[in-house]
Design a protein around this motif. Structure first.
Motif, PDB file in Angstrom:
ATOM      1  N   GLU A 156       0.823  -1.197   0.000  1.00 57.46           N
ATOM      2  CA  GLU A 156       0.000   0.000   0.000  1.00 57.46           C
ATOM      3  C   GLU A 156       0.864   1.257   0.000  1.00 57.46           C
ATOM      4  O   GLU A 156       1.919   1.300   0.642  1.00 57.46           O
ATOM      5  N   ALA A 157       0.424   2.275  -0.682  1.00 55.25           N
ATOM      6  CA  ALA A 157       1.086   3.580  -0.617  1.00 55.25           C
ATOM      7  C   ALA A 157       0.529   4.339   0.582  1.00 55.25           C
ATOM      8  O   ALA A 157      -0.673   4.259   0.877  1.00 55.25           O
ATOM      9  N   PRO A 158       1.359   5.069   1.307  1.00 55.13           N
ATOM     10  CA  PRO A 158       0.857   5.856   2.448  1.00 55.13           C
ATOM     11  C   PRO A 158      -0.217   6.844   1.994  1.00 55.13           C
ATOM     12  O   PRO A 158      -0.167   7.383   0.891  1.00 55.13           O
ATOM     13  N   PRO A 197       6.502   2.964   0.236  1.00 53.10           N
ATOM     14  CA  PRO A 197       5.398   1.989   0.181  1.00 53.10           C
ATOM     15  C   PRO A 197       5.406   1.077   1.404  1.00 53.10           C
ATOM     16  O   PRO A 197       6.458   0.679   1.901  1.00 53.10           O
ATOM     17  N   LEU A 198       4.222   0.775   1.882  1.00 54.46           N
ATOM     18  CA  LEU A 198       4.088  -0.046   3.086  1.00 54.46           C
ATOM     19  C   LEU A 198       3.986  -1.521   2.723  1.00 54.46           C
ATOM     20  O   LEU A 198       3.483  -1.879   1.656  1.00 54.46           O
ATOM     21  N   PRO A 199       4.440  -2.404   3.603  1.00 56.85           N
ATOM     22  CA  PRO A 199       4.343  -3.844   3.339  1.00 56.85           C
ATOM     23  C   PRO A 199       2.883  -4.270   3.162  1.00 56.85           C
ATOM     24  O   PRO A 199       1.964  -3.601   3.637  1.00 56.85           O
ATOM     25  N   PRO A 200       2.640  -5.399   2.493  1.00 60.43           N
ATOM     26  CA  PRO A 200       1.266  -5.881   2.323  1.00 60.43           C
ATOM     27  C   PRO A 200       0.565  -6.067   3.666  1.00 60.43           C
ATOM     28  O   PRO A 200       1.109  -6.703   4.576  1.00 60.43           O
ATOM     29  N   GLN A 201      -0.636  -5.510   3.791  1.00 63.15           N
ATOM     30  CA  GLN A 201      -1.414  -5.574   5.028  1.00 63.15           C
ATOM     31  C   GLN A 201      -2.817  -5.073   4.754  1.00 63.15           C
ATOM     32  O   GLN A 201      -3.070  -4.449   3.724  1.00 63.15           O
TER      33      GLN A 201
END
Length: 608
Positions: free
Chosen positions: A469-471, A482-486
């Protein structure tokens, strides 16, 4: 072809049709022990509700907790006649509470998933000629509408032989899940129909149509046999999700031969692709007896689990975690990645989305078992448990080089993974991959480990369904990368949702870029989801999704409260490493004890 008159009017006018002021919509929930009915207005405000408790109101049927049992064969079932009586009774109570049925423009409902109802050849005619001066049960049950007087309940466990055949018929359990969304389960309609045909061959021949509990209830209101819903059909082990059609291979297995497939297909009927197009207007029985308008629309009824996710307009990658005696994890996702460990179902309203569902037998009971062993814990108090859990470092690592502490806690036999009751404790060293059994005795660290264990299991099995996900402006961390998959958000429901330690660890382990939220919609989630579906089915404009219409009217501030941060950089990644050790631990315990009743010697476990 059935045409939704409201939808046609919207097509002509463009945009939303504004129904007459005061329009109301009904939702029903036919569960194991109750029939609930409630009414909302166009703004989704709850205005009326009533229920019928089967044990209290209809005990004459001899049921206990809503069902009858035959323990010698593992059978659990209920009489549809009882449900018919409940329909009249709940409508009487709603009317007595002040409901003006003439304002109801649409209704929908939900039924406990996987139950099957067997209609006779006379059912269609009886449904279409009901006398408003008489009750449903005295006309349908007494008139011979049912080829078999009972409906197998979701708790039924009589079909192990049939489940084995289903799992092996296409190759293995994974292949069956790839086709239908689930491996074979005792309660699913395919194995149940297969056993019904063998045990009651004469009744099977007399069966003209087969309904699920949801389509049974829809049929009553429609005045003819209603189609099975596009979401609920995926809880049968008979529907090919990829093809959007009945699987002839699996129908042949259930029916006993390829030549018997056409007859079974006719009994099951056509399944419409849309979950929102009206089945048609309400039966004249209800206009005569209760004053419903003749143009009140019957919107497809679905299963209780699909309906529950409609009570909250989940967006893709949102997750709902039910923290009751058992644990249930629901997610709306565009990804189709089935596995025998969980369920994939068509989304009840939105083509291209799927409902991912995990069910665990162990939840609150396992947490309570650890809570009660902590010294200084008052009876049924979570304060000391929370204090110890939050004071313990993640994975009991006082230093980053320390091994990670992991465990499995199953007061009851579990299905995910398939293990007998017991407890197992290990340490995991990521640098070497070493998994080391630990003494089975209780330690205060178990307060944290039990919570980590439950959420690591959810993360392990849902990890393939979330994406990078993008912040955003709602992101709980200040990072710009970019954030880890969650998950985007995690919503907690059930008794455990009120516990701040549980909420915090849920966010730390599962993540959630916008945080963890407590959802409080009382005990009416399933019926509310049905009522919302009725609003959407009747008032949507062309192409308007359920999420857009309901999300625009839903009062989040009234039902939702943020209770934990969610993603924490570094902590979340550490639990990602722990998932690898957790999966390795599960495989080891399964390999050494799966399907056996050993005492955990040498496996870091103790049999319970």
């Amino acid at each position: 072809m059935l045409v939704n008159p409201w939808g046609f009017l919207k097509y002509l006018l463009g945009g939303n049709v504004v129904t007459e002021k005061g329009a109301l919509y009904m939702g029903f929930d036919l569960s194991t022990q109750q029939l609930k009915g409630l009414v909302v207005d166009s703004d989704l405000k709850l205005v009326y509700e009533a229920k019928v408790d089967f044990d209290e109101d209809l005990k004459k049927y001899g049921i206990e907790k809503g069902v009858l049992t035959n323990p010698s064969e593992g059978e659990v079932f209920a009489p549809p006649a009882m449900w018919l009586e409940a329909v009249n009774l709940v409508l009487d109570r709603l009317r007595d509470a002040g409901l003006d049925c003439s304002k109801v423009k649409g209704l929908s409902g939900a039924g406990m998933q996987h139950g099957t109802v067997f209609w006779s050849a006379d059912a269609e005619g009886l449904l279409g000629s009901l006398d408003g001066g008489k009750t449903l049960v005295e006309q349908l049950e007494a008139g011979g509408a049912f080829a078999h007087p009972m409906s197998p309940n979701w708790q039924d466990a009589s079909t192990q032989k049939q489940c084995d055949q289903f799992d092996n018929h296409l190759k293995d359990a994974q292949t069956l899940a790839d086709v239908t969304g689930s491996k074979a389960h005792h309660r699913f309609s395919g194995p149940q129909i297969m056993r019904y045909k063998t045990k009651y061959p004469a009744h099977y021949e007399q069966t003209a149509r087969i309904s699920l509990v949801s389509s049974f209830l829809a049929s009553v209101f429609l005045g003819k046999i209603a189609p099975i819903d596009i979401s609920d059909v995926t809880g049968m082990n008979l529907w090919s999700v990829a093809k959007g059609a009945w699987s002839d291979d699996l129908l042949a297995l259930a029916a006993g031969s390829e030549s018997a497939v056409p007859a079974l297909k006719q009994k099951l009927g056509h399944v419409p692709e849309s979950g929102g197009d009206s089945f048609g207007p309400i039966s004249p029985y209800f206009t005569t007896r209760y004053g419903f308008p003749a143009d009140c629309q019957i919107i497809p009824f679905t299963g209780d689990n699909p309906s529950t996710i409609l009570a909250l307009p989940l967006r893709p990658s949102d997750a709902m975690v039910s923290l009751g005696t058992s644990t249930t994890f629901l997610m709306s996702t565009p990804l189709w990645r089935p596995d025998p460990a969980y369920h994939f179902m068509n989304h009840p309203t939105t083509p291209g989305l799927y409902m991912f569902m995990l069910c665990y037998k162990n939840g609150g009971l396992a947490r309570e078992q650890i809570r009660d062993q902590i010294p200084g814990t008052a009876s049924q108090s979570w304060d000391r448990f929370n204090e110890v859990a939050l004071a313990t470092p993640p994975l009991s690592q006082k230093n980053p080089s320390d091994p990670m502490r992991l465990g499995l806690y199953f007061p009851r036999p579990e299905i995910v993974p398939n293990l007998h009751a017991g407890q197992w404790r290990y340490t995991y060293t990521p640098s070497t991959g070493a998994l080391t059994p630990q003494p089975a005795s209780f330690l205060p660290d178990d307060a944290r480990t039990i919570l980590e264990s439950q959420f690591l299991s959810l993360r392990l099995r849902s990890g393939k369904l979330v994406k990078i996900e993008a912040p955003t402006s709602n992101t709980t961390t200040t990072t710009t990368k970019p954030l880890p998959p969650q998950p985007r958000r995690v919503y907690l429901v059930g008794g455990g949702s009120a516990n701040p330690a549980i909420a915090r660890l849920c966010g730390e382990v599962l993540g959630s870029i916008e945080g963890v939220y407590k959802l409080d919609i009382g005990g009416n989630a399933c019926a509310l989801g049905s009522a919302y579906k009725a609003v959407w089915g009747c008032e949507r404009s062309p192409g308007q999704t359920f999420e857009d219409l309901i999300g625009g009217r839903w009062d989040e501030g009234k039902f939702v409260r943020k209770v934990a941060t969610g993603y924490e950089e570094g902590v979340f990644e550490g639990y990602g490493v722990a998932v690898e050790g957790f999966e390795k631990m599960e495989r080891r315990v399964l390999g050494e004890e799966g399907g056996e009743q050993g005492k955990g010697v040498g496996t870091g476990g103790t049999f319970m």
